[in-house]
Design a protein around this motif. Structure first.
Motif, PDB file in Angstrom:
ATOM      1  N   THR A 149       0.833  -1.200   0.000  1.00 52.11           N
ATOM      2  CA  THR A 149       0.000   0.000   0.000  1.00 52.11           C
ATOM      3  C   THR A 149       0.868   1.252   0.000  1.00 52.11           C
ATOM      4  O   THR A 149       2.026   1.218   0.438  1.00 52.11           O
ATOM      5  N   VAL A 192     -10.217  -0.223   3.165  1.00 54.23           N
ATOM      6  CA  VAL A 192     -10.025   0.135   1.751  1.00 54.23           C
ATOM      7  C   VAL A 192     -11.264  -0.270   0.963  1.00 54.23           C
ATOM      8  O   VAL A 192     -12.100  -1.051   1.424  1.00 54.23           O
ATOM      9  N   SER A 236      -7.808  -3.702   5.446  1.00 57.37           N
ATOM     10  CA  SER A 236      -6.574  -3.700   4.656  1.00 57.37           C
ATOM     11  C   SER A 236      -5.496  -4.631   5.188  1.00 57.37           C
ATOM     12  O   SER A 236      -4.504  -4.895   4.501  1.00 57.37           O
ATOM     13  N   HIS A 293      -8.833   4.409   3.653  1.00 59.03           N
ATOM     14  CA  HIS A 293      -7.720   4.774   2.775  1.00 59.03           C
ATOM     15  C   HIS A 293      -8.187   4.618   1.335  1.00 59.03           C
ATOM     16  O   HIS A 293      -8.559   3.526   0.893  1.00 59.03           O
ATOM     17  N   TRP A 304      -3.702   0.034  -2.822  1.00 61.75           N
ATOM     18  CA  TRP A 304      -3.602  -1.095  -1.899  1.00 61.75           C
ATOM     19  C   TRP A 304      -3.768  -2.375  -2.712  1.00 61.75           C
ATOM     20  O   TRP A 304      -4.639  -2.448  -3.584  1.00 61.75           O
TER      21      TRP A 304
END
Length: 235
Positions: free
Chosen positions: A112, A132, A163, A212, A216
């Motif tokens: 990521t 994510v 994540s 986020h 990723w």
């Protein structure tokens, strides 16, 4: 934050034959082992102590990474035996090496561009998960994140994917036997998943998160590894 735990004990079964002779976190991507991307990011935010849990081809990690001094880190290895202890058992097995403060946890098989400094050093409740967008191979996601940053295990809100990165308090594992019913929990050392403990924390509104929206990748197949390598190798 001073301590971090990198999960690196998995067998990498979906990555075979690449993982027959190399643990997944040591597979090269963008010119260096996958786990090295994490170590560089940890060193950049002044983490000093890193615990790496190992099982499959465990001896290769100290051979490749040493004591961490090349990154200004101190690496300690938590060997789990020939059978990985899953995420919950792995965290429990490493707990004595992590100190009393909240610690950062990173899955060794993801990549990521997230800035780890955005995670709270003192998470509210038991932990703070970095979430994510759902990847194509996991369309339903894991948990929902409300406007106040509290995580829920339900469908009232759109679901996101965990994540594999989060800040945790060691208290998350308090009285874990009252929650976990995995068959491996009775083994020595115990082997169990972390999810039941996350679900307990969510039921008490004690698990928070943030979204986020950058890059990723769950490096779970040779194809995804090759695609990530190509992207990171571009000038």
């Amino acid at each position: 934050m001073r301590h971090a735990l990198i999960f690196a004990a998995g067998l990498g079964e979906r990555m075979r034959p690449l993982t027959n002779h190399t643990p997944k976190p040591l597979l090269p991507v963008g010119g260096k082992p996958l786990i090295e991307w994490h170590l560089e990011k940890l060193a950049a935010i002044d983490v000093r102590y890193v615990v790496i849990n190992t099982s499959h081809l465990a001896e290769q990690f100290p051979d490749a990474l040493g004591d961490g001094s090349r990154w200004g880190l101190r690496i300690r290895y938590a060997y789990e035996g020939p059978t990985p202890l899953e995420t919950g058992g792995g965290m429990l097995n490493a707990l004595d090496l992590l100190g009393p403060e909240p610690f950062l946890v990173i899955s060794g098989d993801i990549w990521t561009d997230a800035d780890f400094r955005t995670l709270p050093a003192e998470p509210a409740g038991m932990g703070h998960l970095l979430m994510v967008d759902n990847p194509a191979h996991h369309p339903r996601g894991d948990f929902s994140l409300d406007a106040k940053g509290v995580l829920h295990d339900g469908d009232a809100l759109p679901r996101l994917t965990y994540s594999g990165i989060g800040m945790f308090r060691r208290e998350l594992l308090h009285d874990w036997r009252a929650v976990v019913d995995d068959a491996g929990a009775t083994e020595t050392p115990p082997r169990f998943k972390l999810r039941p403990l996350l679900e307990r924390a969510m039921s008490l509104a004690q698990l928070h998160g943030s979204h986020h929206r950058g890059n990723w990748t769950d490096v779970g197949t040779p194809q995804r590894l090759a695609e990530l390598d190509e992207r990171l190798s571009r000038p």
